[in-house]
Design a protein around this motif. Structure first.
Motif, PDB file in Angstrom:
ATOM      1  N   ALA A   2      46.110 -95.172 -19.177  1.00  0.00           N
ATOM      2  CA  ALA A   2      47.330 -95.481 -18.427  1.00  0.00           C
ATOM      3  C   ALA A   2      48.182 -94.244 -18.204  1.00  0.00           C
ATOM      4  O   ALA A   2      48.763 -94.058 -17.127  1.00  0.00           O
ATOM      5  CB  ALA A   2      48.131 -96.556 -19.150  1.00  0.00           C
ATOM      6  N   LEU A   3      48.269 -93.385 -19.223  1.00  0.00           N
ATOM      7  CA  LEU A   3      49.056 -92.158 -19.083  1.00  0.00           C
ATOM      8  C   LEU A   3      48.448 -91.218 -18.044  1.00  0.00           C
ATOM      9  O   LEU A   3      49.135 -90.318 -17.551  1.00  0.00           O
ATOM     10  CB  LEU A   3      49.167 -91.443 -20.432  1.00  0.00           C
ATOM     11  N   ARG A   4      47.172 -91.426 -17.746  1.00  0.00           N
ATOM     12  CA  ARG A   4      46.498 -90.593 -16.734  1.00  0.00           C
ATOM     13  C   ARG A   4      46.073 -91.458 -15.547  1.00  0.00           C
ATOM     14  O   ARG A   4      44.977 -91.284 -15.006  1.00  0.00           O
ATOM     15  CB  ARG A   4      45.296 -89.880 -17.359  1.00  0.00           C
ATOM     16  N   LYS A   5      46.940 -92.369 -15.172  1.00  0.00           N
ATOM     17  CA  LYS A   5      46.663 -93.307 -14.086  1.00  0.00           C
ATOM     18  C   LYS A   5      46.133 -92.585 -12.848  1.00  0.00           C
ATOM     19  O   LYS A   5      46.704 -91.598 -12.405  1.00  0.00           O
ATOM     20  CB  LYS A   5      47.951 -94.061 -13.727  1.00  0.00           C
ATOM     21  N   GLY A   6      45.013 -93.079 -12.338  1.00  0.00           N
ATOM     22  CA  GLY A   6      44.423 -92.493 -11.141  1.00  0.00           C
ATOM     23  C   GLY A   6      43.476 -91.340 -11.402  1.00  0.00           C
ATOM     24  O   GLY A   6      42.875 -90.818 -10.469  1.00  0.00           O
ATOM     25  N   CYS A   7      43.330 -90.937 -12.665  1.00  0.00           N
ATOM     26  CA  CYS A   7      42.432 -89.833 -13.031  1.00  0.00           C
ATOM     27  C   CYS A   7      41.242 -90.380 -13.816  1.00  0.00           C
ATOM     28  O   CYS A   7      41.418 -91.209 -14.714  1.00  0.00           O
ATOM     29  CB  CYS A   7      43.158 -88.786 -13.874  1.00  0.00           C
ATOM     30  N   VAL A   8      40.062 -89.902 -13.488  1.00  0.00           N
ATOM     31  CA  VAL A   8      38.859 -90.332 -14.192  1.00  0.00           C
ATOM     32  C   VAL A   8      38.722 -89.543 -15.489  1.00  0.00           C
ATOM     33  O   VAL A   8      38.812 -88.316 -15.486  1.00  0.00           O
ATOM     34  CB  VAL A   8      37.605 -90.119 -13.325  1.00  0.00           C
ATOM     35  N   LEU A   9      38.509 -90.263 -16.594  1.00  0.00           N
ATOM     36  CA  LEU A   9      38.257 -89.631 -17.882  1.00  0.00           C
ATOM     37  C   LEU A   9      36.821 -89.924 -18.301  1.00  0.00           C
ATOM     38  O   LEU A   9      36.392 -91.081 -18.276  1.00  0.00           O
ATOM     39  CB  LEU A   9      39.211 -90.156 -18.955  1.00  0.00           C
ATOM     40  N   SER A  10      36.110 -88.886 -18.671  1.00  0.00           N
ATOM     41  CA  SER A  10      34.750 -89.074 -19.159  1.00  0.00           C
ATOM     42  C   SER A  10      34.769 -89.742 -20.525  1.00  0.00           C
ATOM     43  O   SER A  10      35.794 -89.743 -21.217  1.00  0.00           O
ATOM     44  CB  SER A  10      34.026 -87.732 -19.249  1.00  0.00           C
ATOM     45  N   LYS A  11      33.638 -90.285 -20.909  1.00  0.00           N
ATOM     46  CA  LYS A  11      33.553 -90.910 -22.236  1.00  0.00           C
ATOM     47  C   LYS A  11      33.805 -89.878 -23.331  1.00  0.00           C
ATOM     48  O   LYS A  11      34.433 -90.186 -24.357  1.00  0.00           O
ATOM     49  CB  LYS A  11      32.182 -91.578 -22.403  1.00  0.00           C
ATOM     50  N   GLU A  12      33.336 -88.662 -23.114  1.00  0.00           N
ATOM     51  CA  GLU A  12      33.551 -87.602 -24.097  1.00  0.00           C
ATOM     52  C   GLU A  12      35.032 -87.267 -24.235  1.00  0.00           C
ATOM     53  O   GLU A  12      35.517 -87.021 -25.355  1.00  0.00           O
ATOM     54  CB  GLU A  12      32.761 -86.353 -23.711  1.00  0.00           C
ATOM     55  N   ALA A  13      35.756 -87.250 -23.114  1.00  0.00           N
ATOM     56  CA  ALA A  13      37.196 -86.967 -23.162  1.00  0.00           C
ATOM     57  C   ALA A  13      37.944 -88.075 -23.894  1.00  0.00           C
ATOM     58  O   ALA A  13      38.868 -87.806 -24.681  1.00  0.00           O
ATOM     59  CB  ALA A  13      37.749 -86.804 -21.747  1.00  0.00           C
ATOM     60  N   ILE A  14      37.548 -89.324 -23.649  1.00  0.00           N
ATOM     61  CA  ILE A  14      38.194 -90.442 -24.340  1.00  0.00           C
ATOM     62  C   ILE A  14      37.926 -90.364 -25.836  1.00  0.00           C
ATOM     63  O   ILE A  14      38.831 -90.577 -26.658  1.00  0.00           O
ATOM     64  CB  ILE A  14      37.704 -91.783 -23.761  1.00  0.00           C
ATOM     65  N   LEU A  15      36.683 -90.027 -26.209  1.00  0.00           N
ATOM     66  CA  LEU A  15      36.349 -89.875 -27.626  1.00  0.00           C
ATOM     67  C   LEU A  15      37.204 -88.798 -28.285  1.00  0.00           C
ATOM     68  O   LEU A  15      37.674 -88.962 -29.416  1.00  0.00           O
ATOM     69  CB  LEU A  15      34.869 -89.522 -27.785  1.00  0.00           C
ATOM     70  N   ASP A  16      37.421 -87.696 -27.571  1.00  0.00           N
ATOM     71  CA  ASP A  16      38.226 -86.609 -28.122  1.00  0.00           C
ATOM     72  C   ASP A  16      39.649 -87.069 -28.392  1.00  0.00           C
ATOM     73  O   ASP A  16      40.261 -86.695 -29.393  1.00  0.00           O
ATOM     74  CB  ASP A  16      38.226 -85.422 -27.163  1.00  0.00           C
ATOM     75  N   HIS A  17      40.192 -87.897 -27.503  1.00  0.00           N
ATOM     76  CA  HIS A  17      41.547 -88.409 -27.700  1.00  0.00           C
ATOM     77  C   HIS A  17      41.609 -89.461 -28.796  1.00  0.00           C
ATOM     78  O   HIS A  17      42.684 -89.704 -29.358  1.00  0.00           O
ATOM     79  CB  HIS A  17      42.080 -88.994 -26.390  1.00  0.00           C
ATOM     80  N   LEU A  18      40.475 -90.082 -29.106  1.00  0.00           N
ATOM     81  CA  LEU A  18      40.454 -91.095 -30.159  1.00  0.00           C
ATOM     82  C   LEU A  18      40.225 -90.495 -31.546  1.00  0.00           C
ATOM     83  O   LEU A  18      40.810 -90.945 -32.531  1.00  0.00           O
ATOM     84  CB  LEU A  18      39.351 -92.122 -29.880  1.00  0.00           C
ATOM     85  N   TYR A  19      39.339 -89.492 -31.601  1.00  0.00           N
ATOM     86  CA  TYR A  19      38.906 -88.980 -32.895  1.00  0.00           C
ATOM     87  C   TYR A  19      39.257 -87.517 -33.122  1.00  0.00           C
ATOM     88  O   TYR A  19      39.107 -87.017 -34.237  1.00  0.00           O
ATOM     89  CB  TYR A  19      37.392 -89.170 -33.051  1.00  0.00           C
ATOM     90  N   GLY A  20      39.668 -86.810 -32.086  1.00  0.00           N
ATOM     91  CA  GLY A  20      40.041 -85.410 -32.253  1.00  0.00           C
ATOM     92  C   GLY A  20      38.895 -84.524 -32.697  1.00  0.00           C
ATOM     93  O   GLY A  20      39.105 -83.523 -33.379  1.00  0.00           O
ATOM     94  N   GLY A  21      37.656 -84.886 -32.300  1.00  0.00           N
ATOM     95  CA  GLY A  21      36.501 -84.066 -32.641  1.00  0.00           C
ATOM     96  C   GLY A  21      35.951 -84.293 -34.030  1.00  0.00           C
ATOM     97  O   GLY A  21      35.010 -83.615 -34.447  1.00  0.00           O
ATOM     98  N   LEU A  22      36.505 -85.248 -34.772  1.00  0.00           N
ATOM     99  CA  LEU A  22      36.073 -85.508 -36.146  1.00  0.00           C
ATOM    100  C   LEU A  22      35.294 -86.816 -36.225  1.00  0.00           C
ATOM    101  O   LEU A  22      35.813 -87.876 -35.844  1.00  0.00           O
ATOM    102  CB  LEU A  22      37.287 -85.581 -37.080  1.00  0.00           C
ATOM    103  N   ASP A  23      34.053 -86.722 -36.701  1.00  0.00           N
ATOM    104  CA  ASP A  23      33.212 -87.913 -36.913  1.00  0.00           C
ATOM    105  C   ASP A  23      33.146 -88.791 -35.668  1.00  0.00           C
ATOM    106  O   ASP A  23      33.279 -90.025 -35.741  1.00  0.00           O
ATOM    107  CB  ASP A  23      33.737 -88.737 -38.105  1.00  0.00           C
TER     108      ASP A  23
END
Length: 254
Positions: free
Chosen positions: A162-183
């Motif tokens: 929602a904060l990036r409305k209209g922008c496509v986020l890859s699954k990898e980018a979403i994962l980074d925002h969820l886990y910060g690169g950890l596990d």
């Protein structure tokens, strides 16, 4: 949200990182200026928070270099105490907000969150998309006033998109925002999350909020009902041009 925090912890009362994480924020931290610049170039942060102190020179050079490097997200400086000359120098360098002697960690969090929300184009306290309302303070989502039962990760995904409305986020980018690169789990888990989110939203009559961009990822779109333009009565009553039936045309240049 995902934020970058730069600077030394000033004293044992500084629990900023812990508090932000309790609010479902993914936090990266660094004490090195060059690392902060590199991280800001690589990752899509929602905000950068700088810990400042009168005991150290104000980070005006870092602030300027972040801006010159193209950083668009809000930069917020936080200090327990700060002299007027230091305040002016930091503000002149380009910070979006300067928080001095905040009474609580919650105040800092809310001010950072408000900056993030406004920088993404949302002026009201909640993110409203069609009949869906995302309450960032309560970390809850409502459809036409009814709460949607979501897990923490499911809520975070909706907020990120929602904060990036209209922008496509890859699954990898979403994962980074969820886990910060950890596990981080397999990226396919995002497909499972999205499927569950859609079912829960649609069950309450939500608009079709999340769109799949095949081969690229997911995006949030705000759909508006399109009105069919009807001809006005005067226009509907007008027949064909009478000149076309009478042949009365003015011939120019004959």
């Amino acid at each position: 949200m995902k934020i970058l925090i730069f600077g030394n912890i000033i004293d044992n009362k500084d629990v900023l990182t812990t508090y932000f994480k309790s609010k479902l924020v993914v936090v990266d931290e660094t004490l090195e200026r060059e690392e902060a610049l590199d991280l800001a170039r690589i990752y899509d942060y929602d905000a950068v928070v700088l810990r400042l102190s009168d005991a150290r020179p104000p980070e005006t050079d870092l602030i300027r270099r972040l801006r010159i490097g193209g950083l668009r997200c809000p930069v917020i400086a936080v200090a327990h105490s700060f002299g007027e000359s230091s305040r002016l120098r930091v503000l002149e360098a380009g910070v979006d907000d300067l928080i001095v002697s905040a009474t609580s960690q919650e105040e800092i969090f809310l001010r950072v969150q408000n900056q993030v929300r406004r920088s993404r184009g949302f002026q009201s306290p909640a993110l409203t998309l069609g009949n869906v309302e995302i309450n960032m303070n309560a970390k809850k989502i409502f459809v036409a006033g009814r709460e949607v039962t979501l897990t923490k990760k499911e809520y975070q995904i909706v907020e990120i998109l929602a904060l990036r409305k209209g922008c496509v986020l890859s699954k990898e980018a979403i994962l980074d925002h969820l886990y910060g690169g950890l596990d981080e789990p397999n990226p396919k888990i995002i497909d499972v999350f999205i499927c569950k989110i859609r079912k829960k939203l649609l069950a309450l009559g939500a608009d079709d909020l999340i769109e799949t961009n095949w081969g690229r990822g997911y995006m949030v779109v705000e759909r508006r009902s399109t009105e069919v333009t009807q001809p006005r009565p005067a226009e509907a009553a007008i027949g064909p041009d009478p000149r076309l039936t009478t042949g009365l045309f003015l011939r120019v240049g004959a």
